[in-house]
Design a protein around this motif. Structure first.
Motif, mmCIF file in Angstrom:
data_model
loop_
_atom_site.group_PDB
_atom_site.id
_atom_site.type_symbol
_atom_site.label_atom_id
_atom_site.label_comp_id
_atom_site.label_asym_id
_atom_site.label_seq_id
_atom_site.Cartn_x
_atom_site.Cartn_y
_atom_site.Cartn_z
ATOM 1 N N THR A 1 10.012 -15.785 -5.244
ATOM 2 C CA THR A 1 10.710 -15.296 -6.429
ATOM 3 C C THR A 1 11.807 -16.274 -6.819
ATOM 4 O OG1 THR A 1 12.073 -13.501 -7.342
ATOM 5 C CG2 THR A 1 12.244 -13.886 -4.969
ATOM 6 N N THR A 2 11.999 -16.438 -8.114
ATOM 7 C CA THR A 2 13.113 -17.254 -8.596
ATOM 8 C C THR A 2 14.402 -16.449 -8.626
ATOM 9 O OG1 THR A 2 12.633 -16.706 -10.913
ATOM 10 C CG2 THR A 2 11.582 -18.687 -10.007
ATOM 11 N N GLY A 3 14.299 -15.137 -8.371
ATOM 12 C CA GLY A 3 15.477 -14.272 -8.329
ATOM 13 C C GLY A 3 15.902 -14.006 -6.889
ATOM 14 N N GLY A 4 16.450 -12.816 -6.668
ATOM 15 C CA GLY A 4 16.936 -12.461 -5.340
ATOM 16 C C GLY A 4 15.810 -12.032 -4.416
ATOM 17 N N ALA A 5 15.711 -12.670 -3.257
ATOM 18 C CA ALA A 5 14.631 -12.361 -2.313
ATOM 19 C C ALA A 5 14.773 -10.946 -1.749
ATOM 20 C CB ALA A 5 14.617 -13.379 -1.186
ATOM 21 N N ASP A 6 15.988 -10.502 -1.498
ATOM 22 C CA ASP A 6 16.185 -9.168 -0.917
ATOM 23 C C ASP A 6 15.733 -8.076 -1.874
ATOM 24 O OD1 ASP A 6 17.181 -10.290 1.376
ATOM 25 O OD2 ASP A 6 19.292 -9.963 0.867
ATOM 26 N N SER A 7 16.106 -8.212 -3.140
ATOM 27 C CA SER A 7 15.703 -7.221 -4.140
ATOM 28 C C SER A 7 14.188 -7.195 -4.299
ATOM 29 C CB SER A 7 16.367 -7.533 -5.481
ATOM 30 O OG SER A 7 15.900 -6.664 -6.496
ATOM 31 N N PHE A 8 13.589 -8.381 -4.347
ATOM 32 C CA PHE A 8 12.135 -8.471 -4.475
ATOM 33 C C PHE A 8 11.461 -7.820 -3.266
ATOM 34 C CE2 PHE A 8 7.946 -10.201 -4.279
ATOM 35 C CZ PHE A 8 7.581 -10.518 -5.571
ATOM 36 N N ALA A 9 11.956 -8.123 -2.078
ATOM 37 C CA ALA A 9 11.363 -7.589 -0.849
ATOM 38 C C ALA A 9 11.468 -6.066 -0.806
ATOM 39 C CB ALA A 9 12.036 -8.202 0.370
ATOM 40 N N HIS A 10 12.569 -5.526 -1.324
ATOM 41 C CA HIS A 10 12.744 -4.070 -1.325
ATOM 42 C C HIS A 10 11.693 -3.410 -2.210
ATOM 43 C CE1 HIS A 10 14.808 -0.248 -1.024
ATOM 44 N NE2 HIS A 10 14.780 -0.145 -2.346
ATOM 45 N N ILE A 11 11.495 -3.941 -3.407
ATOM 46 C CA ILE A 11 10.493 -3.375 -4.312
ATOM 47 C C ILE A 11 9.094 -3.569 -3.740
ATOM 48 C CG2 ILE A 11 9.468 -3.573 -6.617
ATOM 49 C CD1 ILE A 11 12.248 -4.376 -7.649
ATOM 50 N N ALA A 12 8.818 -4.761 -3.202
ATOM 51 C CA ALA A 12 7.501 -5.035 -2.624
ATOM 52 C C ALA A 12 7.216 -4.109 -1.448
ATOM 53 C CB ALA A 12 7.418 -6.490 -2.183
ATOM 54 N N GLY A 13 8.231 -3.857 -0.632
ATOM 55 C CA GLY A 13 8.037 -2.975 0.510
ATOM 56 C C GLY A 13 7.713 -1.552 0.105
ATOM 57 N N ASN A 14 8.340 -1.085 -0.985
ATOM 58 C CA ASN A 14 8.052 0.264 -1.487
ATOM 59 C C ASN A 14 6.660 0.341 -2.115
ATOM 60 O OD1 ASN A 14 10.524 1.288 -0.702
ATOM 61 N ND2 ASN A 14 11.504 0.865 -2.672
ATOM 62 N N TRP A 15 6.265 -0.736 -2.781
ATOM 63 C CA TRP A 15 5.000 -0.734 -3.526
ATOM 64 C C TRP A 15 3.826 -1.098 -2.641
ATOM 65 C CZ3 TRP A 15 4.007 1.826 -7.590
ATOM 66 C CH2 TRP A 15 2.947 1.506 -8.440
ATOM 67 N N LEU A 16 4.081 -1.855 -1.570
ATOM 68 C CA LEU A 16 3.018 -2.324 -0.683
ATOM 69 C C LEU A 16 3.340 -1.960 0.766
ATOM 70 C CD1 LEU A 16 2.748 -5.914 -2.221
ATOM 71 C CD2 LEU A 16 1.179 -4.014 -2.664
ATOM 72 N N PRO A 17 3.411 -0.675 1.077
ATOM 73 C CA PRO A 17 3.758 -0.281 2.445
ATOM 74 C C PRO A 17 2.682 -0.730 3.432
ATOM 75 C CG PRO A 17 2.988 1.609 1.190
ATOM 76 C CD PRO A 17 3.130 0.482 0.217
ATOM 77 N N ASP A 18 3.127 -1.111 4.606
ATOM 78 C CA ASP A 18 2.230 -1.514 5.699
ATOM 79 C C ASP A 18 1.456 -2.797 5.405
ATOM 80 O OD1 ASP A 18 2.946 0.858 7.105
ATOM 81 O OD2 ASP A 18 1.471 1.981 5.923
ATOM 82 N N VAL A 19 1.929 -3.592 4.466
ATOM 83 C CA VAL A 19 1.290 -4.868 4.148
ATOM 84 C C VAL A 19 2.182 -5.990 4.678
ATOM 85 C CG1 VAL A 19 0.648 -6.440 2.286
ATOM 86 C CG2 VAL A 19 0.098 -4.014 2.101
ATOM 87 N N PRO A 20 1.639 -6.912 5.482
ATOM 88 C CA PRO A 20 2.462 -8.010 6.006
ATOM 89 C C PRO A 20 2.711 -9.077 4.942
ATOM 90 C CG PRO A 20 0.189 -8.263 6.751
ATOM 91 C CD PRO A 20 0.250 -6.963 5.996
ATOM 92 N N PHE A 21 3.970 -9.366 4.690
ATOM 93 C CA PHE A 21 4.288 -10.401 3.710
ATOM 94 C C PHE A 21 5.640 -11.010 4.029
ATOM 95 C CE2 PHE A 21 5.951 -6.447 1.808
ATOM 96 C CZ PHE A 21 7.263 -6.805 1.517
ATOM 97 N N THR A 22 5.838 -12.219 3.499
ATOM 98 C CA THR A 22 7.149 -12.848 3.533
ATOM 99 C C THR A 22 7.601 -13.063 2.098
ATOM 100 O OG1 THR A 22 6.163 -15.062 3.580
ATOM 101 C CG2 THR A 22 6.690 -14.032 5.706
ATOM 102 N N VAL A 23 8.916 -13.055 1.878
ATOM 103 C CA VAL A 23 9.477 -13.309 0.543
ATOM 104 C C VAL A 23 10.495 -14.429 0.664
ATOM 105 C CG1 VAL A 23 10.743 -12.374 -1.418
ATOM 106 C CG2 VAL A 23 9.193 -10.891 -0.136
ATOM 107 N N ASN A 24 10.369 -15.413 -0.188
ATOM 108 C CA ASN A 24 11.319 -16.516 -0.210
ATOM 109 C C ASN A 24 11.796 -16.770 -1.631
ATOM 110 O OD1 ASN A 24 11.365 -17.798 2.620
ATOM 111 N ND2 ASN A 24 9.184 -17.563 2.212
ATOM 112 N N HIS A 25 13.085 -17.067 -1.739
ATOM 113 C CA HIS A 25 13.608 -17.530 -3.027
ATOM 114 C C HIS A 25 13.147 -18.965 -3.241
ATOM 115 C CE1 HIS A 25 16.374 -18.354 -6.331
ATOM 116 N NE2 HIS A 25 16.659 -19.488 -5.697
#
Length: 274
Positions: free
Chosen positions: A238-262
Protein backbone atom coordinates in the motif's frame (compact mmCIF):
# COMPACT_ATOMS: atom_id res chain seq x y z
CA UNK A 1 1.05 -24.91 -14.76
CA UNK A 2 2.41 -21.50 -13.81
CA UNK A 3 3.22 -20.95 -10.15
CA UNK A 4 3.77 -17.22 -10.43
CA UNK A 5 1.31 -14.99 -8.54
CA UNK A 6 -1.65 -13.06 -9.91
CA UNK A 7 -1.26 -9.28 -9.65
CA UNK A 8 -4.10 -7.07 -8.42
CA UNK A 9 -4.20 -3.29 -8.43
CA UNK A 10 -6.66 -0.79 -7.01
CA UNK A 11 -6.81 2.80 -5.86
CA UNK A 12 -6.89 1.50 -2.28
CA UNK A 13 -8.43 -1.29 -0.21
CA UNK A 14 -11.51 -1.90 -2.38
CA UNK A 15 -9.85 -4.50 -4.57
CA UNK A 16 -9.65 -6.78 -1.54
CA UNK A 17 -13.30 -7.59 -2.25
CA UNK A 18 -12.14 -9.18 -5.52
CA UNK A 19 -9.25 -10.95 -3.79
CA UNK A 20 -11.66 -12.46 -1.28
CA UNK A 21 -13.76 -13.94 -4.07
CA UNK A 22 -10.63 -15.21 -5.82
CA UNK A 23 -9.53 -16.98 -2.65
CA UNK A 24 -12.97 -18.56 -2.34
CA UNK A 25 -13.05 -19.82 -5.93
CA UNK A 26 -9.32 -20.40 -6.56
CA UNK A 27 -7.71 -21.02 -3.15
CA UNK A 28 -4.45 -22.39 -4.59
CA UNK A 29 -3.52 -19.15 -6.35
CA UNK A 30 -1.13 -16.63 -4.82
CA UNK A 31 -1.82 -12.87 -4.87
CA UNK A 32 0.40 -9.81 -5.08
CA UNK A 33 -1.71 -6.70 -4.48
CA UNK A 34 -0.92 -3.00 -4.70
CA UNK A 35 -3.37 -0.42 -3.35
CA UNK A 36 -2.72 3.27 -3.96
CA UNK A 37 -4.42 4.51 -0.80
CA UNK A 38 -2.19 7.59 -0.58
CA UNK A 39 -3.79 8.92 -3.78
CA UNK A 40 -7.29 7.51 -3.36
CA UNK A 41 -9.92 8.14 -4.48
CA UNK A 42 -9.23 7.98 -8.21
CA UNK A 43 -12.82 8.80 -9.19
CA UNK A 44 -12.65 12.63 -9.06
CA UNK A 45 -9.25 12.79 -10.80
CA UNK A 46 -8.73 13.71 -14.48
CA UNK A 47 -8.38 10.83 -16.91
CA UNK A 48 -4.73 11.52 -17.74
CA UNK A 49 -3.77 11.41 -14.08
CA UNK A 50 -5.64 8.14 -13.60
CA UNK A 51 -3.76 6.71 -16.60
CA UNK A 52 -0.40 7.76 -15.14
CA UNK A 53 -1.15 6.35 -11.70
CA UNK A 54 -2.53 3.08 -13.06
CA UNK A 55 0.54 2.52 -15.27
CA UNK A 56 2.72 3.04 -12.19
CA UNK A 57 0.78 0.29 -10.42
CA UNK A 58 1.03 -1.96 -13.47
CA UNK A 59 4.78 -1.48 -13.72
CA UNK A 60 5.17 -2.26 -10.03
CA UNK A 61 3.31 -5.53 -10.53
CA UNK A 62 5.42 -6.37 -13.58
CA UNK A 63 8.49 -6.15 -11.35
CA UNK A 64 6.89 -8.82 -9.15
CA UNK A 65 6.84 -11.25 -12.11
CA UNK A 66 3.07 -11.79 -12.09
CA UNK A 67 1.40 -14.03 -14.68
CA UNK A 68 -1.79 -11.95 -14.95
CA UNK A 69 -2.91 -8.48 -13.90
CA UNK A 70 -6.39 -7.71 -12.58
CA UNK A 71 -7.52 -4.09 -12.62
CA UNK A 72 -9.64 -4.42 -9.48
CA UNK A 73 -10.75 -0.81 -9.90
CA UNK A 74 -13.69 0.28 -12.02
CA UNK A 75 -12.27 3.75 -12.57
CA UNK A 76 -8.95 2.42 -13.86
CA UNK A 77 -10.78 -0.13 -16.01
CA UNK A 78 -12.97 2.56 -17.55
CA UNK A 79 -10.04 4.84 -18.35
CA UNK A 80 -7.06 2.68 -19.28
CA UNK A 81 -7.85 -1.06 -19.44
CA UNK A 82 -7.90 -1.21 -23.25
CA UNK A 83 -4.53 0.54 -23.46
CA UNK A 84 -2.87 -1.70 -20.89
CA UNK A 85 -4.34 -4.88 -22.36
CA UNK A 86 -3.01 -4.00 -25.81
CA UNK A 87 0.54 -3.36 -24.59
CA UNK A 88 1.19 -6.26 -22.21
CA UNK A 89 2.06 -9.83 -23.12
CA UNK A 90 0.19 -11.33 -20.13
CA UNK A 91 -3.61 -11.44 -19.63
CA UNK A 92 -5.15 -8.24 -18.22
CA UNK A 93 -8.62 -8.41 -16.65
CA UNK A 94 -11.01 -5.52 -16.02
CA UNK A 95 -14.12 -5.53 -13.82
CA UNK A 96 -16.70 -3.72 -15.94
CA UNK A 97 -17.82 -6.21 -18.57
CA UNK A 98 -18.37 -9.05 -16.06
CA UNK A 99 -20.52 -6.74 -13.93
CA UNK A 100 -22.57 -5.55 -16.91
CA UNK A 101 -23.21 -9.13 -18.05
CA UNK A 102 -24.24 -10.25 -14.57
CA UNK A 103 -26.69 -7.36 -14.23
CA UNK A 104 -28.41 -8.27 -17.49
CA UNK A 105 -28.89 -11.81 -16.19
CA UNK A 106 -30.14 -10.63 -12.80
CA UNK A 107 -32.69 -7.99 -13.81
CA UNK A 108 -36.38 -8.91 -14.00
CA UNK A 109 -37.66 -5.66 -15.52
CA UNK A 110 -34.65 -4.35 -17.44
CA UNK A 111 -34.32 -1.44 -15.01
CA UNK A 112 -30.66 -1.41 -13.95
CA UNK A 113 -28.91 1.08 -11.72
CA UNK A 114 -25.19 1.76 -11.60
CA UNK A 115 -23.34 3.43 -8.76
CA UNK A 116 -19.70 4.35 -9.16
CA UNK A 117 -17.07 7.02 -8.86
CA UNK A 118 -17.54 10.29 -10.78
CA UNK A 119 -15.08 9.18 -13.49
CA UNK A 120 -16.70 5.77 -13.96
CA UNK A 121 -20.14 7.36 -14.25
CA UNK A 122 -18.84 10.11 -16.53
CA UNK A 123 -17.30 7.53 -18.86
CA UNK A 124 -20.78 6.00 -19.35
CA UNK A 125 -19.05 2.69 -20.01
CA UNK A 126 -21.50 0.54 -18.03
CA UNK A 127 -24.51 1.89 -19.91
CA UNK A 128 -22.71 1.38 -23.22
CA UNK A 129 -21.82 -2.23 -22.38
CA UNK A 130 -25.29 -3.05 -21.06
CA UNK A 131 -27.23 -1.53 -23.94
CA UNK A 132 -24.93 -3.12 -26.50
CA UNK A 133 -25.92 -6.53 -25.11
CA UNK A 134 -29.51 -5.74 -24.09
CA UNK A 135 -30.77 -2.66 -26.01
CA UNK A 136 -34.13 -2.70 -24.22
CA UNK A 137 -32.50 -2.03 -20.84
CA UNK A 138 -33.23 1.17 -18.93
CA UNK A 139 -30.04 2.26 -17.21
CA UNK A 140 -29.69 4.86 -14.46
CA UNK A 141 -26.23 5.94 -13.30
CA UNK A 142 -25.35 7.72 -10.07
CA UNK A 143 -21.98 8.99 -8.85
CA UNK A 144 -21.23 8.33 -5.18
CA UNK A 145 -18.11 10.37 -4.37
CA UNK A 146 -18.48 10.02 -0.59
CA UNK A 147 -18.29 6.22 -0.52
CA UNK A 148 -14.59 5.55 -1.22
CA UNK A 149 -13.26 7.96 1.45
CA UNK A 150 -15.58 6.30 3.99
CA UNK A 151 -14.16 2.87 3.18
CA UNK A 152 -10.54 4.03 3.03
CA UNK A 153 -10.91 5.58 6.48
CA UNK A 154 -12.43 2.33 7.83
CA UNK A 155 -15.76 3.92 8.76
CA UNK A 156 -17.99 1.37 7.01
CA UNK A 157 -20.16 0.77 10.08
CA UNK A 158 -20.36 4.36 11.29
CA UNK A 159 -23.40 6.66 11.46
CA UNK A 160 -21.61 8.76 8.81
CA UNK A 161 -21.64 5.81 6.41
CA UNK A 162 -25.35 5.13 6.97
CA UNK A 163 -26.23 8.79 6.46
CA UNK A 164 -24.10 9.12 3.31
CA UNK A 165 -25.51 5.97 1.70
CA UNK A 166 -29.11 6.87 2.56
CA UNK A 167 -28.82 10.41 1.18
CA UNK A 168 -26.80 9.49 -1.90
CA UNK A 169 -28.93 6.57 -3.06
CA UNK A 170 -32.31 8.27 -2.53
CA UNK A 171 -32.78 9.04 -6.27
CA UNK A 172 -32.49 5.34 -7.16
CA UNK A 173 -34.78 3.89 -4.48
CA UNK A 174 -37.80 2.28 -6.11
CA UNK A 175 -36.47 2.99 -9.62
CA UNK A 176 -34.45 -0.16 -10.37
CA UNK A 177 -34.61 -3.88 -9.61
CA UNK A 178 -30.87 -4.46 -10.04
CA UNK A 179 -27.97 -2.32 -8.86
CA UNK A 180 -24.37 -2.68 -10.01
CA UNK A 181 -21.82 -1.87 -7.32
CA UNK A 182 -19.56 -0.21 -9.87
CA UNK A 183 -16.60 0.30 -7.56
CA UNK A 184 -14.77 -2.46 -5.74
CA UNK A 185 -14.89 -0.42 -2.51
CA UNK A 186 -18.69 -0.53 -2.45
CA UNK A 187 -19.17 -4.18 -1.37
CA UNK A 188 -17.66 -3.12 1.96
CA UNK A 189 -20.82 -1.00 2.33
CA UNK A 190 -23.11 -3.71 0.99
CA UNK A 191 -25.30 -4.27 4.09
CA UNK A 192 -26.16 -0.56 4.26
CA UNK A 193 -26.71 -0.31 0.49
CA UNK A 194 -29.01 -3.36 0.56
CA UNK A 195 -30.98 -1.94 3.45
CA UNK A 196 -31.47 1.41 1.69
CA UNK A 197 -32.35 -0.07 -1.72
CA UNK A 198 -34.59 -2.81 -0.31
CA UNK A 199 -34.16 -6.56 -0.07
CA UNK A 200 -35.91 -7.11 -3.40
CA UNK A 201 -33.17 -5.28 -5.32
CA UNK A 202 -30.40 -7.53 -6.65
CA UNK A 203 -26.92 -6.16 -5.93
CA UNK A 204 -24.24 -7.06 -8.48
CA UNK A 205 -20.63 -7.03 -7.27
CA UNK A 206 -18.67 -6.21 -10.43
CA UNK A 207 -15.37 -7.26 -8.90
CA UNK A 208 -16.57 -10.64 -7.69
CA UNK A 209 -18.09 -11.35 -11.09
CA UNK A 210 -14.69 -10.79 -12.71
CA UNK A 211 -13.22 -13.80 -10.87
CA UNK A 212 -15.12 -16.08 -13.25
CA UNK A 213 -13.21 -14.46 -16.14
CA UNK A 214 -9.94 -14.92 -14.25
CA UNK A 215 -10.68 -18.63 -13.86
CA UNK A 216 -11.57 -19.01 -17.54
CA UNK A 217 -8.35 -17.35 -18.68
CA UNK A 218 -6.18 -19.34 -16.27
CA UNK A 219 -7.63 -22.50 -17.79
CA UNK A 220 -7.45 -21.22 -21.36
CA UNK A 221 -3.77 -20.29 -21.14
CA UNK A 222 -2.90 -23.27 -18.92
CA UNK A 223 -1.41 -21.05 -16.22
CA UNK A 224 -3.15 -22.32 -13.09
CA UNK A 225 -0.94 -22.71 -10.04
CA UNK A 226 -0.03 -26.31 -9.27
CA UNK A 227 -2.21 -27.25 -6.25
CA UNK A 228 0.45 -29.76 -5.16
CA UNK A 229 2.86 -26.92 -4.45
CA UNK A 230 3.11 -25.64 -0.86
CA UNK A 231 0.80 -22.74 -0.05
CA UNK A 232 2.37 -19.31 -0.36
CA UNK A 233 1.49 -16.24 1.70
CA UNK A 234 -0.08 -13.35 -0.16
CA UNK A 235 1.88 -10.10 -0.50
CA UNK A 236 -0.01 -6.84 -0.11
CA UNK A 237 1.50 -3.40 -0.69
CA UNK A 238 0.00 0.00 0.00
CA UNK A 239 1.13 3.55 -0.68
CA UNK A 240 -0.78 4.54 2.48
CA UNK A 241 -0.57 3.32 6.05
CA UNK A 242 0.32 -0.37 6.38
CA UNK A 243 -1.39 -0.74 9.77
CA UNK A 244 -4.70 0.64 8.53
CA UNK A 245 -4.56 -1.52 5.42
CA UNK A 246 -3.72 -4.62 7.47
CA UNK A 247 -6.65 -3.96 9.81
CA UNK A 248 -9.16 -3.79 6.96
CA UNK A 249 -7.56 -6.77 5.19
CA UNK A 250 -7.69 -8.82 8.38
CA UNK A 251 -11.40 -8.11 8.82
CA UNK A 252 -12.18 -8.83 5.17
CA UNK A 253 -9.88 -11.84 4.76
CA UNK A 254 -9.95 -13.73 8.07
CA UNK A 255 -7.65 -16.74 8.38
CA UNK A 256 -5.75 -15.78 5.21
CA UNK A 257 -1.93 -15.55 5.51
CA UNK A 258 -0.62 -12.25 4.17
CA UNK A 259 1.98 -9.58 4.72
CA UNK A 260 1.42 -5.83 4.25
CA UNK A 261 4.17 -3.38 3.42
CA UNK A 262 4.15 0.32 2.76
CA UNK A 263 5.67 1.15 -0.61
CA UNK A 264 6.98 4.43 -2.01
CA UNK A 265 5.63 3.70 -5.46
CA UNK A 266 7.65 6.15 -7.52
CA UNK A 267 10.90 5.29 -5.74
CA UNK A 268 10.26 1.58 -6.29
CA UNK A 269 10.10 1.89 -10.07
CA UNK A 270 13.26 1.54 -12.11
CA UNK A 271 13.54 1.40 -15.88
CA UNK A 272 10.48 -0.83 -16.37
CA UNK A 273 8.60 0.95 -19.09
CA UNK A 274 6.34 0.06 -21.99
Amino acid sequence: MDNRPIGFLDSGVGGLTVVRELMRQLPHEQVVYIGDSARAPYGPRPAEQIKTYTWELVNFLRKQDVKMIVLACNTATAVVWEDIKSQLDIPVIGVIMPGASAAIKATRTGKIGIIGTPMTVQSDIYREKITSLAPQSQVESLACPAFVPIVESNQMNSPLAKKAVYETLAPLVGQVDTLILGCTHYPLLRPIIQNVMGQEVALVDSGAESVRDISVLLNYFGINRDPRQPAQGHRFYTTGGADSFAHIAGNWLPDVPFTVNHIDLVASLDEVTV
